[in-house]
Scaffold this motif. Structure first.
Motif, PDB file in Angstrom:
ATOM      1  N   GLU A 202      -7.930   0.671   7.533  1.00  0.00           N
ATOM      2  CA  GLU A 202      -8.482   1.537   6.491  1.00  0.00           C
ATOM      3  C   GLU A 202      -9.672   2.294   7.047  1.00  0.00           C
ATOM      4  O   GLU A 202     -10.560   1.703   7.672  1.00  0.00           O
ATOM      5  CB  GLU A 202      -8.913   0.713   5.271  1.00  0.00           C
ATOM      6  CG  GLU A 202      -7.783  -0.085   4.630  1.00  0.00           C
ATOM      7  CD  GLU A 202      -8.262  -1.064   3.580  1.00  0.00           C
ATOM      8  OE1 GLU A 202      -7.483  -1.358   2.673  1.00  0.00           O
ATOM      9  OE2 GLU A 202      -9.417  -1.537   3.680  1.00  0.00           O
TER      10      GLU A 202
ATOM     11  N   LYS B  88       0.622   4.039  -2.854  1.00  0.00           N
ATOM     12  CA  LYS B  88       0.015   5.322  -2.496  1.00  0.00           C
ATOM     13  C   LYS B  88       1.039   6.409  -2.196  1.00  0.00           C
ATOM     14  O   LYS B  88       0.781   7.593  -2.434  1.00  0.00           O
ATOM     15  CB  LYS B  88      -0.896   5.145  -1.280  1.00  0.00           C
ATOM     16  CG  LYS B  88      -2.026   4.142  -1.477  1.00  0.00           C
ATOM     17  CD  LYS B  88      -3.018   4.594  -2.517  1.00  0.00           C
ATOM     18  CE  LYS B  88      -4.189   3.620  -2.599  1.00  0.00           C
ATOM     19  NZ  LYS B  88      -5.189   4.015  -3.629  1.00  0.00           N
TER      20      LYS B  88
ATOM     21  N   ARG C  45       0.832  -1.202   0.000  1.00  0.00           N
ATOM     22  CA  ARG C  45       0.000   0.000   0.000  1.00  0.00           C
ATOM     23  C   ARG C  45       0.866   1.251   0.000  1.00  0.00           C
ATOM     24  O   ARG C  45       0.596   2.221  -0.733  1.00  0.00           O
ATOM     25  CB  ARG C  45      -0.917  -0.001   1.229  1.00  0.00           C
ATOM     26  CG  ARG C  45      -1.945   1.149   1.226  1.00  0.00           C
ATOM     27  CD  ARG C  45      -2.472   1.444   2.603  1.00  0.00           C
ATOM     28  NE  ARG C  45      -1.434   1.974   3.495  1.00  0.00           N
ATOM     29  CZ  ARG C  45      -1.028   3.257   3.459  1.00  0.00           C
ATOM     30  NH1 ARG C  45      -1.554   4.109   2.592  1.00  0.00           N
ATOM     31  NH2 ARG C  45      -0.094   3.663   4.300  1.00  0.00           N
TER      32      ARG C  45
END
Length: 280
Positions: A174, A152, A148
């Motif tokens: 999340e 990101k 992630r």
């Protein structure tokens, strides 16, 4: 390759060093890798009647599970006897999640991940993970979070490879909630090479299979030692695991030499059809 080793619940770095000892020594003697160990920060008491099962005290957990059913590590083992047959691993896991409940307390899960990342950051040689049971779940969560971060935030990944002894799917935090990443809901979420070591006689084998399902099948290997919820220590299993590890490390090294693509695509280019499973 240097592995950071994460013990299971009610474990410690010292006890996991003993537990993993035959495998680690065999791998080190073959010049394949070396090992360093960490542990959780929450000191716990073993369940009543199991005080001597988990080794020398003190023992720890990575995630604080002092409230609710999570405080009893054997509650799931008692309930698993009543699971309907034929369910998928993911459906089985959902049976143990109460409606609208988080899998684990978010702050405790975040604390565990931050602690492990700090340990990785402090040792620049660490480039692989080994986890057993709760430690495997956290190792998988680290792999998932590294992916992630790369996608990101552009943060390079440190971990090239992971070995999971038993375990369960990775956790992800999340929108302020901690949830398990199940393959039938979000597909594979880990694409680095992984080796999944479990036993068909493990009452929690569905958790290990669900973890395997959350990894890229092109880069994930299975090994069934045919035993229970443990790290195999006998000479036959240790030798075979060493052979498998040598093949995987060779693939990873070839992929690194070949170019600068993603670990997944490079590794797959050199993958073969070797069946790494074993059963009694």
């Amino acid at each position: 390759m240097k592995f950071l080793c994460l013990p299971g619940a009610y474990g410690s770095a010292k006890n996991f060093g003993v537990q993993l000892g035959p495998f680690a020594k065999h791998v080190e003697d073959r010049g394949l890798a070396n090992f360093t160990y960490t542990q959780g920060v929450h000191e716990v008491d073993p369940p009543a009647g199991w005080e001597h099962y988990f080794g020398a005290r003190p023992v720890y957990r990575f995630i604080d599970c002092t409230s609710g059913d999570g405080g009893d590590a054997f509650e799931i083992l008692r309930r698993v006897r009543h699971i309907p047959r034929g369910l998928t691993p993911e459906a089985t896991l959902r049976l143990f999640k109460k409606e609208d409940d988080e899998v684990f307390d978010t702050s405790s899960a975040q604390e565990a991940l931050d602690s492990i990342f700090k340990t990785i950051d402090e040792d620049p040689e660490v480039d692989a993970l080994i986890g057993y049971s709760e430690g495997a779940m956290l190792a998988a969560s680290i792999c998932c979070e590294e992916e992630r971060r790369l996608e990101k935030e552009g943060i390079p990944r440190r971990i090239k490879f992971a070995i999971f002894f038993a375990g369960s799917p990775p956790l992800a935090i999340e929108d302020g909630e901690c949830t398990a990443k199940l393959a039938d809901e979000c597909g594979p979420v880990i694409d680095i090479p992984t080796l999944h070591v479990f036993g068909t006689n493990d009452p929690l084998v569905y958790c290990a299979v669900a973890l395997y399902n959350s990894c890229n099948p092109d880069t994930a290997e299975l090994y069934d030692h045919g035993l229970g919820h443990l790290v195999p220590r006998d000479a036959d299993n240790v030798e075979q695991l060493g052979d498998i590890l040598q093949k995987i490390i060779k693939k990873i090294q070839k992929a690194e030499t070949a170019g600068t693509g993603t670990p997944c695509s490079e590794y797959t280019e050199f993958s073969d059809s070797t069946d790494c499973s074993k059963s009694d």
